[in-house]
Write a protein that holds these residues in place. Structure first.
Motif, PDB file in Angstrom:
ATOM      1  N   ARG A 185     -38.490 -64.496 112.911  1.00 53.21           N
ATOM      2  CA  ARG A 185     -38.454 -63.596 111.754  1.00 53.21           C
ATOM      3  C   ARG A 185     -38.493 -62.170 112.291  1.00 53.21           C
ATOM      4  N   PRO A 186     -37.529 -61.348 111.888  1.00 53.50           N
ATOM      5  CA  PRO A 186     -37.516 -59.976 112.399  1.00 53.50           C
ATOM      6  C   PRO A 186     -38.708 -59.186 111.877  1.00 53.50           C
ATOM      7  N   PRO A 187     -39.069 -58.120 112.581  1.00 52.75           N
ATOM      8  CA  PRO A 187     -40.177 -57.284 112.112  1.00 52.75           C
ATOM      9  C   PRO A 187     -39.783 -56.534 110.836  1.00 52.75           C
ATOM     10  N   ARG A 188     -40.769 -56.199 110.043  1.00 57.29           N
ATOM     11  CA  ARG A 188     -40.507 -55.465 108.802  1.00 57.29           C
ATOM     12  C   ARG A 188     -40.147 -54.008 109.097  1.00 57.29           C
ATOM     13  N   THR A 189     -40.715 -53.462 110.181  1.00 61.51           N
ATOM     14  CA  THR A 189     -40.402 -52.091 110.605  1.00 61.51           C
ATOM     15  C   THR A 189     -40.202 -52.102 112.116  1.00 61.51           C
TER      16      THR A 189
END
Length: 165
Positions: free
Chosen positions: A37-41
């Protein structure tokens, strides 16, 4: 062919959950894929989990039963799933499929339907007699692999919580 079907299922679930599925080309750690899951920021870290993919034609799970049994073909696959991991956690994903390949999918104008499902299990810390060469584990039928369950798994990993129910 079962492996291709399962990879397609898991990749579809990952995409729906906003994740990627990356194949692990060398089987050193008992993992076939990483779900990321990619980072949110840009300042946050991505979250990921290893997954070992297995398929079986030997069972048809029933929602009325709490679990079904899965037998590993080799002890080393089991050992990779139960060993303690400090960082990268690992889950087992078992897909149950019909013995008849033509029954695996159904296509209509509404979309592609994959018959049967994938279930996940977290086996870290599970003990089995060391002399057993093909360990059997219980896969909870409540652990259907879908976007919601994958998100919940990654949320727990992100917070440092156990995946044991």
């Amino acid at each position: 062919m079962m492996e291709q079907l399962q990879e397609g299922y898991v990749a579809s679930v990952a995409a729906t959950a906003g994740c990627t599925m990356e194949a692990v080309n060398k089987d050193y750690w008992g993992a076939d894929v990483q779900l990321i899951r990619p980072p949110r920021t840009a300042l946050e870290e991505e979250c990921m989990v290893f997954a070992q993919l297995k398929s079986t034609t030997l069972t048809l799970p029933s929602a009325g039963k709490e679990y079904f049994s899965y037998q590993f073909s080799k002890r080393k696959y089991f050992d990779h799933m139960v060993k303690p991991r400090k960082h990268q956690k690992a889950i087992l994903i078992v897909m149950t499929v019909s013995p008849r390949q033509a029954d695996w999918t159904e296509v209509s104008h509404d979309g592609l339907v994959t018959r049967r499902s994938c279930y996940w299990a977290y086996l870290e810390g599970l003990k089995v007699d060391p002399d057993v060469q093909k360990p059997t584990v219980r896969i909870p039928t409540r652990n259907l692999l879908d976007a919601h369950s994958l998100t919940r798994i990654l949320d727990k990993i992100d917070r440092g919580e156990s995946l044991h129910e």
